[in-house]
Design an enzyme around this catalytic site. Structure first.
Site, PDB file in Angstrom:
ATOM      1  N   ASP A   1      -4.175   6.701   2.890  1.00 29.70           N
ATOM      2  CA  ASP A   1      -5.144   7.004   1.851  1.00 29.70           C
ATOM      3  C   ASP A   1      -5.184   5.773   0.933  1.00 29.70           C
ATOM      4  OD1 ASP A   1      -6.717   8.489  -0.073  1.00 29.70           O
ATOM      5  OD2 ASP A   1      -4.872   8.682  -1.232  1.00 29.70           O
ATOM      6  N   VAL A   2      -6.201   5.659   0.106  1.00 33.49           N
ATOM      7  CA  VAL A   2      -6.321   4.467  -0.746  1.00 33.49           C
ATOM      8  C   VAL A   2      -6.044   4.780  -2.216  1.00 33.49           C
ATOM      9  CG1 VAL A   2      -7.843   2.599  -1.506  1.00 33.49           C
ATOM     10  CG2 VAL A   2      -7.875   3.359   0.884  1.00 33.49           C
ATOM     11  N   ASP A   3      -6.863   5.628  -2.832  1.00 30.96           N
ATOM     12  CA  ASP A   3      -6.701   5.912  -4.262  1.00 30.96           C
ATOM     13  C   ASP A   3      -5.356   6.574  -4.542  1.00 30.96           C
ATOM     14  OD1 ASP A   3      -9.242   4.929  -4.764  1.00 30.96           O
ATOM     15  OD2 ASP A   3     -10.191   6.885  -4.559  1.00 30.96           O
TER      16      ASP A   3
ATOM     17  N   MET B   1      -8.296  17.001  -6.016  1.00 36.55           N
ATOM     18  CA  MET B   1      -7.065  16.565  -5.360  1.00 36.55           C
ATOM     19  C   MET B   1      -6.070  17.707  -5.255  1.00 36.55           C
ATOM     20  SD  MET B   1      -7.691  13.618  -4.351  1.00 36.55           S
ATOM     21  CE  MET B   1      -6.081  13.285  -3.676  1.00 36.55           C
ATOM     22  N   GLY B   2      -6.131  18.653  -6.175  1.00 38.79           N
ATOM     23  CA  GLY B   2      -5.251  19.817  -6.111  1.00 38.79           C
ATOM     24  C   GLY B   2      -5.744  20.865  -5.134  1.00 38.79           C
TER      25      GLY B   2
ATOM     26  N   SER C   1     -10.394   6.872   3.247  1.00 42.47           N
ATOM     27  CA  SER C   1     -10.520   7.194   1.830  1.00 42.47           C
ATOM     28  C   SER C   1     -11.730   8.059   1.529  1.00 42.47           C
ATOM     29  CB  SER C   1     -10.627   5.883   1.033  1.00 42.47           C
ATOM     30  OG  SER C   1     -10.871   6.145  -0.332  1.00 42.47           O
ATOM     31  N   GLY C   2     -11.543   8.974   0.588  1.00 42.95           N
ATOM     32  CA  GLY C   2     -12.670   9.712   0.046  1.00 42.95           C
ATOM     33  C   GLY C   2     -13.381   8.914  -1.037  1.00 42.95           C
TER      34      GLY C   2
ATOM     35  N   LYS D   1     -10.784  13.543   6.730  1.00 42.37           N
ATOM     36  CA  LYS D   1      -9.756  12.585   7.170  1.00 42.37           C
ATOM     37  C   LYS D   1      -9.203  12.986   8.534  1.00 42.37           C
ATOM     38  CE  LYS D   1      -8.703  11.033   2.530  1.00 42.37           C
ATOM     39  NZ  LYS D   1      -7.745  10.892   1.432  1.00 42.37           N
TER      40      LYS D   1
ATOM     41  N   ASP E   1      -1.290  10.700  -1.084  1.00 38.70           N
ATOM     42  CA  ASP E   1      -0.796  11.451  -2.239  1.00 38.70           C
ATOM     43  C   ASP E   1      -1.409  12.835  -2.385  1.00 38.70           C
ATOM     44  OD1 ASP E   1      -3.035  11.280  -4.748  1.00 38.70           O
ATOM     45  OD2 ASP E   1      -3.302   9.881  -3.107  1.00 38.70           O
TER      46      ASP E   1
ATOM     47  N   THR F   1      -6.010  16.416   0.603  1.00 40.58           N
ATOM     48  CA  THR F   1      -6.870  16.040   1.737  1.00 40.58           C
ATOM     49  C   THR F   1      -6.116  15.193   2.756  1.00 40.58           C
ATOM     50  OG1 THR F   1      -7.719  14.090   0.567  1.00 40.58           O
ATOM     51  CG2 THR F   1      -8.986  16.123   0.354  1.00 40.58           C
TER      52      THR F   1
END
EC number: 3.1.3.3
Length: 225
Positions: free
Chosen positions: A20-22, A52-53, A109-110, A158, A179, A182
């Site tokens: 993942d990126v962010d 994200m949660g 990444s999203g 993903k 992190d 997703t």
């Protein structure tokens, strides 16, 4: 149930690793940085936290956040020039070590391709190994939406990318590292998931990941053993 030692063996024998990126490869959340740059930070940060949660379907959250931000092409370019994303400590060394071992490294990444490609260049990852969302602009550079056909534009995207990579390249073992919810959902089809909390800790991921790290040095150490 895969044991921790089996997970470590899987990681060390993987033929592809997807990051993942962010808040994983970089310290920031790209969409929050874009929102801050465009003056709508508070409202967008709350939506990111909920997405994200796992509380909000990803595509809904993305649509709502971008409707608030309305980023122009010029704003995206100025963001990258004036506030380039910061790499997470240890990621450059980890990616380099994986590449030395002939492991294919992908960024899934999203976030937005224009930002993710900038990150990929810093890590010597080819743009063909980047999967992210594409912003659309009108001829005058104003925001025109995003490409909803990209798999990363929706929940479960993903996992779709990883399934595609397995079919295209016949990878035997793919590891997903990230992190957020997703990222964890992408395993399966990923063969293992490693949760990362070095920039932000998502409690749901920390509680459910069988292998959870807060520093990429731990993974570098596994490769050196």
């Amino acid at each position: 149930m895969v044991s921790h030692s089996e997970l470590r063996k899987l990681f060390c024998s993987a033929d592809a690793v997807c990051f993942d990126v962010d808040s994983t490869v970089i310290r920031e959340e790209g969409i929050d940085e874009l929102a801050k740059f465009c003056g709508v930070e508070a409202a967008v940060s709350e939506m990111t936290r909920r997405a994200m949660g796992g509380a909000l379907p990803f595509k809904d959250a993305l649509t709502q956040r971008l409707a608030l931000i309305q980023p122009s092409r010029d704003q995206v370019q100025r963001l990258l020039a004036e506030h380039p994303p910061h790499l997470t400590p240890g990621i450059r060394e980890l990616v380099s070590r994986l590449q030395e071992r002939n492991v294919q490294v992908f960024l899934i990444s999203g976030g937005f391709r224009s930002i993710v490609e900038h990150v990929a260049a810093k890590l010597n990852i080819p743009t063909t190994n980047v999967f992210a969302n594409r912003l659309k602009f009108y001829f005058n550079g104003e925001y025109a939406g995003f490409d909803e056909m990209q798999p990363t534009a929706e929940s479960g995207g993903k996992g779709k990318v990883i399934r595609f990579l397995k079919e295209k390249f016949h990878f035997k073992k793919i590891i997903m590292i990230g992190d957020g919810a997703t990222d964890m959902e992408a395993c399966p089809p990923a063969d293992a998931f490693i949760g990362f909390g070095g920039n932000v800790i998502r409690q749901q991921v920390k509680d459910n990941a069988k292998w959870y790290i807060t520093d990429f040095v731990e993974l570098l150490g596994e490769l050196e053993e």
